[in-house]
Every structure is written in structure tokens, then in C-alpha cells.
Design a protein around this motif. Structure first.
Motif, mmCIF file in Angstrom:
data_model
loop_
_atom_site.group_PDB
_atom_site.id
_atom_site.type_symbol
_atom_site.label_atom_id
_atom_site.label_comp_id
_atom_site.label_asym_id
_atom_site.label_seq_id
_atom_site.Cartn_x
_atom_site.Cartn_y
_atom_site.Cartn_z
ATOM 1 N N ASP A 21 8.564 31.790 19.908
ATOM 2 C CA ASP A 21 8.309 32.124 21.262
ATOM 3 C C ASP A 21 9.243 32.428 22.072
ATOM 4 O O ASP A 21 8.831 33.161 23.299
ATOM 5 C CB ASP A 21 7.024 31.451 22.085
ATOM 6 N N GLY A 23 11.706 34.446 21.671
ATOM 7 C CA GLY A 23 11.833 36.027 21.723
ATOM 8 C C GLY A 23 12.527 36.535 20.744
ATOM 9 O O GLY A 23 13.269 37.662 20.474
ATOM 10 N N LYS A 24 12.782 35.885 19.502
ATOM 11 C CA LYS A 24 13.481 36.426 18.415
ATOM 12 C C LYS A 24 13.039 37.533 17.673
ATOM 13 O O LYS A 24 13.814 38.519 17.425
ATOM 14 C CB LYS A 24 13.590 35.171 17.296
ATOM 15 N N THR A 25 11.557 37.615 17.612
ATOM 16 C CA THR A 25 11.069 38.741 17.095
ATOM 17 C C THR A 25 11.258 40.127 17.777
ATOM 18 O O THR A 25 11.716 41.084 17.376
ATOM 19 C CB THR A 25 9.712 38.627 16.643
ATOM 20 N N THR A 26 11.182 39.890 19.011
ATOM 21 C CA THR A 26 11.323 41.074 19.950
ATOM 22 C C THR A 26 12.739 41.577 19.987
ATOM 23 O O THR A 26 12.915 42.444 19.857
ATOM 24 C CB THR A 26 10.899 40.584 21.305
ATOM 25 N N LYS A 48 4.011 38.606 13.671
ATOM 26 C CA LYS A 48 3.184 37.771 14.572
ATOM 27 C C LYS A 48 2.525 36.811 13.847
ATOM 28 O O LYS A 48 2.181 35.982 14.197
ATOM 29 C CB LYS A 48 2.362 38.919 15.250
ATOM 30 N N LYS A 51 2.459 33.348 13.792
ATOM 31 C CA LYS A 51 2.089 32.354 14.675
ATOM 32 C C LYS A 51 0.741 31.971 14.835
ATOM 33 O O LYS A 51 0.071 31.051 15.310
ATOM 34 C CB LYS A 51 2.356 32.852 16.020
ATOM 35 N N ASN A 140 16.940 34.958 27.282
ATOM 36 C CA ASN A 140 16.053 35.856 27.484
ATOM 37 C C ASN A 140 14.855 35.541 28.524
ATOM 38 O O ASN A 140 14.811 34.579 29.070
ATOM 39 C CB ASN A 140 15.221 35.787 26.084
ATOM 40 N N LYS A 141 14.060 36.557 28.789
ATOM 41 C CA LYS A 141 13.061 36.689 29.840
ATOM 42 C C LYS A 141 13.361 36.494 31.281
ATOM 43 O O LYS A 141 12.794 35.975 31.964
ATOM 44 C CB LYS A 141 12.040 35.645 29.215
ATOM 45 N N ASP A 143 13.228 38.675 33.436
ATOM 46 C CA ASP A 143 12.201 39.347 34.020
ATOM 47 C C ASP A 143 10.988 38.433 34.587
ATOM 48 O O ASP A 143 9.979 38.670 35.400
ATOM 49 C CB ASP A 143 11.489 40.533 33.361
ATOM 50 N N SER A 255 16.669 40.529 29.074
ATOM 51 C CA SER A 255 15.108 40.512 28.722
ATOM 52 C C SER A 255 14.930 41.577 27.344
ATOM 53 O O SER A 255 14.901 42.731 27.418
ATOM 54 C CB SER A 255 14.355 41.062 29.841
HETATM 55 P P1 G4P Z 1 9.547 34.634 18.775
HETATM 56 O O1 G4P Z 1 9.610 35.593 17.579
HETATM 57 O O2 G4P Z 1 10.799 33.935 19.022
HETATM 58 O O3 G4P Z 1 8.440 33.654 18.462
HETATM 59 O O4 G4P Z 1 9.249 35.341 19.942
HETATM 60 P P2 G4P Z 1 8.706 36.831 20.309
HETATM 61 O O5 G4P Z 1 9.617 37.942 19.964
HETATM 62 O O6 G4P Z 1 7.344 37.148 19.322
HETATM 63 O O7 G4P Z 1 8.187 36.661 21.688
HETATM 64 C C1 G4P Z 1 7.263 35.600 22.306
HETATM 65 C C2 G4P Z 1 6.679 36.131 23.416
HETATM 66 O O8 G4P Z 1 7.438 36.435 24.226
HETATM 67 C C3 G4P Z 1 5.854 37.690 23.152
HETATM 68 O O9 G4P Z 1 4.740 37.633 24.010
HETATM 69 C C4 G4P Z 1 6.776 38.701 23.732
HETATM 70 O O10 G4P Z 1 6.315 39.829 24.229
HETATM 71 C C5 G4P Z 1 7.397 37.801 24.873
HETATM 72 N N1 G4P Z 1 8.863 38.293 25.151
HETATM 73 C C6 G4P Z 1 9.921 38.518 24.520
HETATM 74 N N2 G4P Z 1 11.024 38.813 25.113
HETATM 75 C C7 G4P Z 1 10.507 38.802 26.562
HETATM 76 C C8 G4P Z 1 11.050 39.068 27.660
HETATM 77 O O11 G4P Z 1 12.307 39.535 27.728
HETATM 78 N N3 G4P Z 1 10.472 39.002 28.876
HETATM 79 C C9 G4P Z 1 9.014 38.614 28.919
HETATM 80 N N4 G4P Z 1 8.305 38.778 29.903
HETATM 81 N N5 G4P Z 1 8.522 38.310 27.611
HETATM 82 C C10 G4P Z 1 9.294 38.472 26.499
HETATM 83 P P3 G4P Z 1 3.207 37.611 23.316
HETATM 84 O O12 G4P Z 1 2.356 37.569 24.477
HETATM 85 O O13 G4P Z 1 3.418 36.157 22.381
HETATM 86 O O14 G4P Z 1 3.094 38.812 22.331
HETATM 87 P P4 G4P Z 1 3.023 40.251 22.758
HETATM 88 O O15 G4P Z 1 1.292 40.331 22.800
HETATM 89 O O16 G4P Z 1 3.196 40.453 24.044
HETATM 90 O O17 G4P Z 1 3.628 40.935 21.620
#
Ligand code: G4P
Length: 526
Positions: A21, A23-26, A48, A51, A140-141, A143, A255
Motif C-alpha cells: 500500500d 505505492g509500489k504498483t503505482t 491489485k 490485495k 510517496n504520497k 499530496d 507523489s
Molecule cells: P502497493 O503496490 O505498494 O501495494 O501500492 P499501490 O501502488 O497499489 O497504492 C496503494 C494505494 O495508494 C492506492 O490506492 C493508490 O492509488 C494510492 N497511492 C499511490 N500513490 C499515491 C500518491 O502519491 N498519493 C495518494 N494520495 N495516493 C497514492 P487504493 O485506493 O488502494 O487504490 P485505487 O483504487 O486508488 O487504485
């Protein structure tokens, strides 16, 4: 430069690691977008499924199918050939993840700014430290509301036990996040919350440039200058060699979801991250530029189709050029093998390849010849080191429930252990087979696969154990004495090595205190 040197120097083989969670996948997806390997955001999202309902083995089966596609993602960027090796995210796949780290030349760690360093990242970092793998950290994140960046840096240093050096610096965080100052390139990158738009850059002459004040306002500009002064005072200047030696980790803020800070990370990464490095074999060190081909199997992926027991062996090319249909020696069996259909992984597609270079991963279809850690070479006898097993943390006795199928069970257990699904120990006191894993889920996977792939049925019996650790001593008398005193808790692993089964942390500590001549190892390679 020869073709080989040229190909090696432009290769970057790495893994992205994080706690689920973060943000690795993103981030992976955004990197692929920059490489033109995919064209729409969301393409890697099949990940996804990892998870959802992970306690259910049906999901495991699905994941195994998907993870073949995302195991290795190769793409071209700015003249570089980049190979991202996927590390299964779920905790229960930790062993597999650990081993993938032996096939990479560097890693990027993703940390959630609100959560900081979490359990799984800590464990994976231990492996990186053991191998002096160069590490870049992406916070990350930004924002979202999160922690103070200075606190995050302190935590990274303490928890990951590595020096850090910020190469970018955030201007506020969460709702007020305005962007980052890119210390590495001396520029100001402004943030716009938009998933598709790429960072907007303000060209500046120096930190005193009034364009900074115009872009982010005087108050934030003053704070930024103050922060940067503090950073320069506290953190020594970034030194690439220290990074390459695994002594300091550069840190970037951004982000991934908003594609902010990702290109900057990638641009710095391709410049500083190592190309394939020499690898230690038991016999000698092997350099990528050598003419003779060599490589090792770091992962085996069994096929979904139980009727054809075919697998894909993932081979990391260590030296020389790998060529399709060339005769290679499989060192463990002594056999000469030719591979007619090796695959490379470009942009998530598998293609048959004619050649591959050090740093590349080739997938070789196999029907049971390979084990994790096997070496292939043009001719020389080499055994690559560095594929340790970690002392498992969960244990169960495995019992046959169908006496007519004991041969099948035996074979299934052997093959699953070869694949590295779990570790097998034989308890020396009662002769029973003990399976050790790093996650609860693997027991379900083993039981399911034994039944579906080998027609064998088994049952698990609980045993309360804290850890299994390998023991040795320079003093044979002390070793014998220990084994006699602890005979109820001794086992052997598949190679016949002595293993101590500690039933609690306290017992283990007492044993370490009481038997100073005995070395206790928590990794199989020592
Ligand atoms: P993972 O592979 O490490 O498990 O993480 P993943 O990239 O799936 O990201 C986990 C959740 O965090 C996702 O939300 C993703 O959209 C969110 N996320 C990743 N990078 C950022 C960021 O820079 N900012 C914010 N605000 N969120 C971020 P989710 O609700 O689990 O999935 P989705 O429905 O949004 O795709």
C-alpha cells in the motif's frame, strides 16, 4: 566499446520494494509510462488482485498467473535498458521476495509519508544491507497529510540503518503541498494535482532567485531556504560512490499517483544506479564483461496447468552473451542443455529472444530440470553464491493422509522445496518431517498444490516453535555436546546441516549465552 560492454553499461536491473500500500504498483506503472512501455495508467493494476482476499487459496492461484506477467518488466528509457523485477507484495511471499533481491543490482524503496518505515520494508532492507545493495528511497504520497520530512529522514536512518541524503525537498505537505526543490538538479518543480500531467519546472539560477518567491510565495520560499541550509549543515554532500557501496541512500519526495517527482527520480536513477556488477561464485568472482556466458536461476514459476508439470525458470544473466539454442552446461546435473524458446520480458509481454546480456532475465520453459540457485555456463564449473534461505518463522509437521500415495507426496514435497516454496527439516528426535515457512499462507498453498499437481493428500500438525537456526562450531566437542544436550530440538535441513529448533525467544537467547562456542545462523548461507 565492444557490443557486450556497451550493452552492460546501459543496463539497470532493480526491484522496487515497499510495505503493501505504500505505492509500489503505482510507481512501477508510472515508470513504465515514461518508458513508453504502457500507454495508459491502470495497466499494471491487475496487480491489485494481490490485495484481495489473500487468505483464500483460489486467489493465490490467480496471483500466480498474474505474477508471471509482472515478474520482470523491461523497457527502454533514454538509451538505457531497464529491468524492473517484481517483488511479491504480500507478506506471505516474503521468501520469494528475498530471493528476487539476489538478482538485482539496486533497489528503490517506496515509503508512505504518513506511515513511515513499516515492517516489511525493514525486513527487506536487511537483505539489501547484507549484500550492500545500493538503495534509493522515494517518499510517496506528499499530496496527503503526513509527517514532517525531517522526522521521516530520521526514521529512515534509524529504522533502515543506513545514512540518508535528501536529493529533493518538499515545499509543505498535504493540501498545502506546492512541489519540491530538486537538490540534485537545482531546479524547482511545481505540483499540480493531476494524474496525467507531468511536473512543471521553474528554471532558477540559484537558491536566492526571486522566481522561487514568485512561484511559491515569500513565506514558503523563506522556509525552503532555511530547510535547505539545515540539510546542508546536517547531511554531508551526496557522494555517488558511497551510494554504490550501499552506505548512503539518496531520498526523493513525490507523489506517484500524481506522477509527481517520478521522472526526476528516474532521471537520477539511470545516471547513478549501477549497471550489472561482478558476482561471487564459490570458485571465483565473475565479471559481466567476460566472454563466457553464465547465469543462475533465482526463481521458478510452476505453471497453472496441473496436467503439464511445466515451469518457467527465471535466469539472471551474469556474464557474457546468452544465445538461443546454444549449448549450455547445467552445472548441478552436468548435462548440456539447449534452449529453443527462451523468453524475454519487454513491456509486460513475453517474447522469444535470440540473445540476452548481463543484467537481463530470461525465462526458460522447463519440465523439472531446474532448482533455485542452479548455475548455467558456457562450459566452466561455477556455483554462484548469494541465494540464502532465511530461517523460517512458522512450522508445521506434514503428515501423509493417503498411504497409497506416499511416493507422490514425497515427490511433490521435493519439487515444491526445489521451487523454494518453503523449507523442509527432519526432526532428528522423532524423524518427522517439518515444513518451515515465512508466512501462514504457504501451508495452504502447499496442501493445495500437493493435491492438485501430485494427487497427494496431507494434513498439518501444529508444533510450537519460535525459530529454526543453523548451527556450527569450530569446536567439534562443543558441537557434539550441544547436540546431545538439545537432542530433542535438533533437526537437519535438506543438505544434512544441523538445525536447532528453538521453541521460544528466551530459549534461543539462553542457548546463545550458555554455548558461546556455537554459532547460530539465521540465514542458510554462512
Ligand atoms: P502497493 O503496490 O505498494 O501495494 O501500492 P499501490 O501502488 O497499489 O497504492 C496503494 C494505494 O495508494 C492506492 O490506492 C493508490 O492509488 C494510492 N497511492 C499511490 N500513490 C499515491 C500518491 O502519491 N498519493 C495518494 N494520495 N495516493 C497514492 P487504493 O485506493 O488502494 O487504490 P485505487 O483504487 O486508488 O487504485
Amino acid at each position: 566499446m565492444s557490443q557486450l560492454t556497451d550493452e552492460i553499461s546501459r543496463r539497470r536491473t532493480f526491484a522496487i520494494i515497499s510495505h503493501p500500500d505504500a505505492g509500489k504498483t503505482t510507481l512501477t506503472e508510472k515508470l513504465l509510462l515514461f518508458g513508453g512501455a504502457i500507454h495508459i495508467a491502470g495497466a499494471v493494476k491487475s496487480n491489485k488482485i494481490k490485495k484481495t482476499a489473500t487468505s483464500d487459496w483460489m486467489e493465490i492461484e490467480k496471483q500466480r498467473g498474474i505474477s508471471v506477467a509482472t515478474s520482470v518488466m523491461g523497457f527502454e528509457y533514454d538509451g538505457y535498458k531497464i529491468n524492473i523485477l517484481d517483488t511479491p507484495g504480500h507478506q506471505d511471499f516474503a521468501e520469494d521476495t528475498f530471493r528476487t533481491l539476489t538478482a538485482v543490482d539496486s533497489v528503490i524503496i517506496v515509503v508512505d509519508v504518513a506511515k513511515g518505515v513499516e515492517q516489511q520494508t525493514r525486513r527487506l532492507m536487511e537483505v539489501c544491507r547484507m549484500r550492500n545493495t545500493p538503495v534509493i528511497i522515494f517518499v510517496n504520497k506528499l499530496d496527503r497529510e503526513g509527517r514532517d520530512p525531517f522526522d521521516i529522514l530520521d526514521e529512515l536512518e534509524q529504522e533502515l540503518k543506513i545514512n540518508v541524503r535528501p536529493l529533493s525537498w518538499p515545499i509543505n505537505i498535504g493540501a498545502k503541498f506546492k512541489g519540491v526543490y530538486n537538490i540534485y538538479e537545482h531546479s524547482l518543480d511545481l505540483f499540480t494535482p493531476d494524474k496525467q500531467k507531468i511536473t512543471e519546472r521553474v528554471e532558477i539560477e540559484s537558491l536566492e532567485d526571486s522566481r522561487i518567491d514568485n512561484a511559491i510565495g515569500e513565506t514558503d520560499a523563506a522556509k525552503l531556504r532555511e530547510d535547505l541550509e539545515l540539510i546542508d549543515g546536517v547531511y554531508p554532500e551526496f557522494n555517488v560512490n558511497e551510494y554504490l557501496e550501499g552506505k548512503v541512500a539518496p531520498v526523493f519526495f513525490g507523489s506517484a499517483l500524481n506522477t509527481f517527482g517520478v521522472k526526476e527520480l528516474l532521471d537520477c536513477f539511470v545516471k547513478i544506479a549501477p549497471s550489472p556488477r561482478p558476482i561471487d561464485a564459490e570458485e571465483r568472482q565473475v565479471k559481466p564483461v567476460e566472454d563466457g556466458f553464465s547465469g543462475f536461476v533465482f526463481k521458478i514459476h510452476a505453471n497453472m496447468d496441473p496436467n503439464h508439470r511445466s515451469c518457467i525458470a527465471f535466469v539472471k544473466v551474469c556474464s557474457g552473451k546468452f544465445e538461443r539454442n546454444a549449448p549450455y552446461r547445467h552445472i548441478r546435473s552436468g548435462k548440456t542443455l539447449k534452449f529453443a524458446a527462451p523468453t524475454a520480458f519487454m513491456a509486460q509481454r513475453k517474447n522469444i529472444v535470440d540473445e540476452a546480456f548481463p543484467g537481463d532475465i530470461v525465462g526458460i520453459p522447463d519440465t523439472g530440470n531446474f532448482k533455485i540457485g542452479d548455475t548455467l555456463t558456457s562450459s566452466e564449473t561455477l556455483h554462484f553464491k548469494g541465494l540464502p534461505s532465511f530461517s523460517p518463522e512458522m512450522f508445521k509437521y506434514i503428515e501423509n493422509t493417503d498411504p497409497m500415495k506416499s511416493k507422490q507426496l514425497e515427490k511433490g514435497i521435493q519439487q515444491l522445496m526445489d521451487e523454494g516454496v518453503a523449507q523442509l527439516f527432519i526432526n532428528q528426535f522423532n524423524g518427522r518431517k517439518l515444513i518451515g515457512t515465512v508466512g501462514q499462507l504457504q501451508f495452504e498453498v502447499i496442501q493445495y498444490r500437493l493435491l492438485h499437481e501430485y494427487g497427494a493428500q496431507c494434513r498439518w500438525e501444529p508444533i510450537s516453535l519460535y525459530k529454526a537456526c543453523w548451527i556450527e562450531s569450530d569446536n567439534p566437542v562443543a558441537l557434539e555436546n550441544f547436540k546431545r544436550r538439545k537432542h530433542q530440538f535438533m533437526a537437519i535441513d535438506r543438505e544434512g546441516r544441523d538445525v536447532f529448533l528453538a521453541d521460544s525467544g528466551y530459549v534461543l537467547q539462553m542457548a546463545q549465552n550458555d554455548f558461546p562456542d556455537i554459532k547460530f545462523h539465521f540465514v542458510s548461507e554462512f
